[in-house]
Write a protein that holds these residues in place. Structure first.
Motif, PDB file in Angstrom:
ATOM      1  N   GLN A  58     -29.029  38.080 -54.328  1.00  0.00           N
ATOM      2  CA  GLN A  58     -28.381  37.778 -53.050  1.00  0.00           C
ATOM      3  C   GLN A  58     -26.917  37.410 -53.266  1.00  0.00           C
ATOM      4  OE1 GLN A  58     -31.333  34.768 -51.920  1.00  0.00           O
ATOM      5  NE2 GLN A  58     -31.763  35.944 -50.050  1.00  0.00           N
ATOM      6  N   ARG A  59     -26.662  36.581 -54.247  1.00  0.00           N
ATOM      7  CA  ARG A  59     -25.282  36.173 -54.535  1.00  0.00           C
ATOM      8  C   ARG A  59     -24.461  37.381 -54.974  1.00  0.00           C
ATOM      9  NH1 ARG A  59     -22.459  34.456 -59.157  1.00  0.00           N
ATOM     10  NH2 ARG A  59     -20.873  32.855 -58.770  1.00  0.00           N
ATOM     11  N   PHE A  60     -25.021  38.210 -55.842  1.00  0.00           N
ATOM     12  CA  PHE A  60     -24.296  39.382 -56.341  1.00  0.00           C
ATOM     13  C   PHE A  60     -23.924  40.330 -55.208  1.00  0.00           C
ATOM     14  CE2 PHE A  60     -24.127  43.795 -57.606  1.00  0.00           C
ATOM     15  CZ  PHE A  60     -23.246  43.767 -58.667  1.00  0.00           C
ATOM     16  N   TRP A  61     -24.898  40.712 -54.388  1.00  0.00           N
ATOM     17  CA  TRP A  61     -24.639  41.706 -53.347  1.00  0.00           C
ATOM     18  C   TRP A  61     -23.757  41.147 -52.230  1.00  0.00           C
ATOM     19  CZ3 TRP A  61     -25.001  46.438 -54.633  1.00  0.00           C
ATOM     20  CH2 TRP A  61     -26.011  46.902 -55.478  1.00  0.00           C
ATOM     21  N   GLY A 158     -16.029  45.046 -59.084  1.00  0.00           N
ATOM     22  CA  GLY A 158     -16.616  44.996 -57.754  1.00  0.00           C
ATOM     23  C   GLY A 158     -17.158  43.652 -57.347  1.00  0.00           C
ATOM     24  N   ASP A 159     -16.860  42.611 -58.101  1.00  0.00           N
ATOM     25  CA  ASP A 159     -17.286  41.248 -57.768  1.00  0.00           C
ATOM     26  C   ASP A 159     -16.163  40.570 -56.985  1.00  0.00           C
ATOM     27  OD1 ASP A 159     -18.786  38.949 -57.677  1.00  0.00           O
ATOM     28  OD2 ASP A 159     -18.529  38.435 -59.798  1.00  0.00           O
ATOM     29  N   ALA A 160     -16.439  39.375 -56.460  1.00  0.00           N
ATOM     30  CA  ALA A 160     -15.423  38.574 -55.774  1.00  0.00           C
ATOM     31  C   ALA A 160     -15.741  37.105 -55.998  1.00  0.00           C
ATOM     32  CB  ALA A 160     -15.399  38.894 -54.284  1.00  0.00           C
ATOM     33  N   ASP A 161     -14.715  36.267 -56.014  1.00  0.00           N
ATOM     34  CA  ASP A 161     -14.899  34.841 -56.287  1.00  0.00           C
ATOM     35  C   ASP A 161     -15.279  34.089 -55.013  1.00  0.00           C
ATOM     36  OD1 ASP A 161     -14.315  35.134 -58.998  1.00  0.00           O
ATOM     37  OD2 ASP A 161     -12.165  34.974 -58.646  1.00  0.00           O
ATOM     38  N   LEU A 162     -16.398  34.476 -54.436  1.00  0.00           N
ATOM     39  CA  LEU A 162     -16.902  33.840 -53.214  1.00  0.00           C
ATOM     40  C   LEU A 162     -17.857  32.726 -53.599  1.00  0.00           C
ATOM     41  CD1 LEU A 162     -17.000  33.966 -50.077  1.00  0.00           C
ATOM     42  CD2 LEU A 162     -18.959  35.524 -50.314  1.00  0.00           C
ATOM     43  N   GLU A 163     -17.545  31.503 -53.221  1.00  0.00           N
ATOM     44  CA  GLU A 163     -18.355  30.346 -53.597  1.00  0.00           C
ATOM     45  C   GLU A 163     -18.564  29.435 -52.383  1.00  0.00           C
ATOM     46  OE1 GLU A 163     -19.747  30.182 -56.401  1.00  0.00           O
ATOM     47  OE2 GLU A 163     -18.541  31.405 -57.764  1.00  0.00           O
ATOM     48  N   GLY A 164     -19.494  28.502 -52.528  1.00  0.00           N
ATOM     49  CA  GLY A 164     -19.671  27.445 -51.547  1.00  0.00           C
ATOM     50  C   GLY A 164     -20.301  27.863 -50.236  1.00  0.00           C
TER      51      GLY A 164
END
Length: 276
Positions: A58-61, A158-164
């Motif tokens: 879920q976090r990856f996609w 293709g990743d992004a630093d989306l956190e929290g």
């Protein structure tokens, strides 16, 4: 120092070229490591975690909704076109890339082994069907409209630093063919490169005059193994990159700095090889 590169290639015209993330940074795709070979950010997803944990998928996609368009829209830069020019002139026997962005192919490179796979495909871990990444990306975007407003800094591959945020609300798309688990058709950290790719690359290396490393710190063993093998075969190794590499003590020539500044004039200056 460009003359040193020209002399090296002229003396070793059948090149085995190994490329890494440094080739694609000028195309807007971030790399993993700094000039000392250390991680710039948290290490990427591990294969075992992706396969065994829904939360990891879920976090990856979810992060991929932001990061993938950058990869999908990236275009070749001067490094890719210079390497293609070397192949066109007859100097590249085989190019093996650790990158998954397919930018070498977009630049027109013909003899390419995608060592770590290709990010523009998604594979089903159950039925092994292949799907276009753009199609799966759009399905996940349609099924998760609440995630459309998020923004984050792009990360490698293709990743992004989306956190929290609460990733547990993200709906992961299943295989359209069988309902199985989908994964980008790439080798995640902790997984093994398919043996046939490694064997094919090593066969090409044995026939080469020299190994030319471009844009890689070689900190990952899947790339470093080619330098070890070249050293055992007494095949000279040159590297064009920024900063430290794992193979520094094995190198016959090292050009440390802007890759294009060395490679582009070198590729232009070398004459086409005469067919035997």
């Amino acid at each position: 120092m460009t003359q040193a590169l020209i002399d090296f290639i002229h003396s070793h015209p059948r090149l085995f070229i190994l490329t890494g993330a440094g080739c694609s940074t000028a195309s807007g795709i971030p790399d993993y490591r700094d000039h000392n070979g250390q991680w710039k950010r948290q290490p990427p997803v591990q294969h075992r975690d992706f396969i065994t944990r829904l939360a990891t998928r879920q976090r990856f996609w979810a992060r991929s909704l932001i990061g993938w368009p950058l990869m999908a829209n990236a275009r070749p830069n001067d490094v890719h076109t210079s390497l293609q020019r070397l192949e066109e002139k007859g100097y590249c026997q085989q190019l093996v890339t650790q990158n998954v962005d397919r930018l070498h192919q977009l630049a027109g490179q013909q003899r390419v082994i995608d060592l770590h796979g290709r990010s523009d495909q998604v594979i089903c871990m159950d039925c092994h069907a292949l799907h276009a990444r753009n199609s799966i990306h759009q399905q996940m975007a349609d099924e998760n409209p609440a995630f459309a407003h998020y923004t984050a800094t792009a990360a490698p591959d293709g990743d992004a630093d989306l956190e929290g945020i609460d990733f547990s609300r993200f709906r992961v798309t299943d295989c359209p063919a069988c309902g199985g688990m989908l994964k980008p058709n790439v080798v995640f950290f902790g997984d093994n490169v398919p043996k046939e790719r490694v064997f094919s690359a090593l066969d090409s290396l044995r026939q080469a005059d020299a190994l030319l490393v471009v844009g890689s710190s070689l900190m990952v063993y899947s790339g470093f193994r080619f330098c070890k093998q070249a050293a055992q075969l007494n095949i000279p190794i040159a590297a064009i990159t920024r900063g430290k590499t794992r193979a520094d003590e094995l190198l016959s020539l090292k050009l440390d700095g802007d890759i294009s500044a060395f490679l582009q004039p070198g590729a232009r200056a070398l004459p086409p090889l005469t067919a035997e």
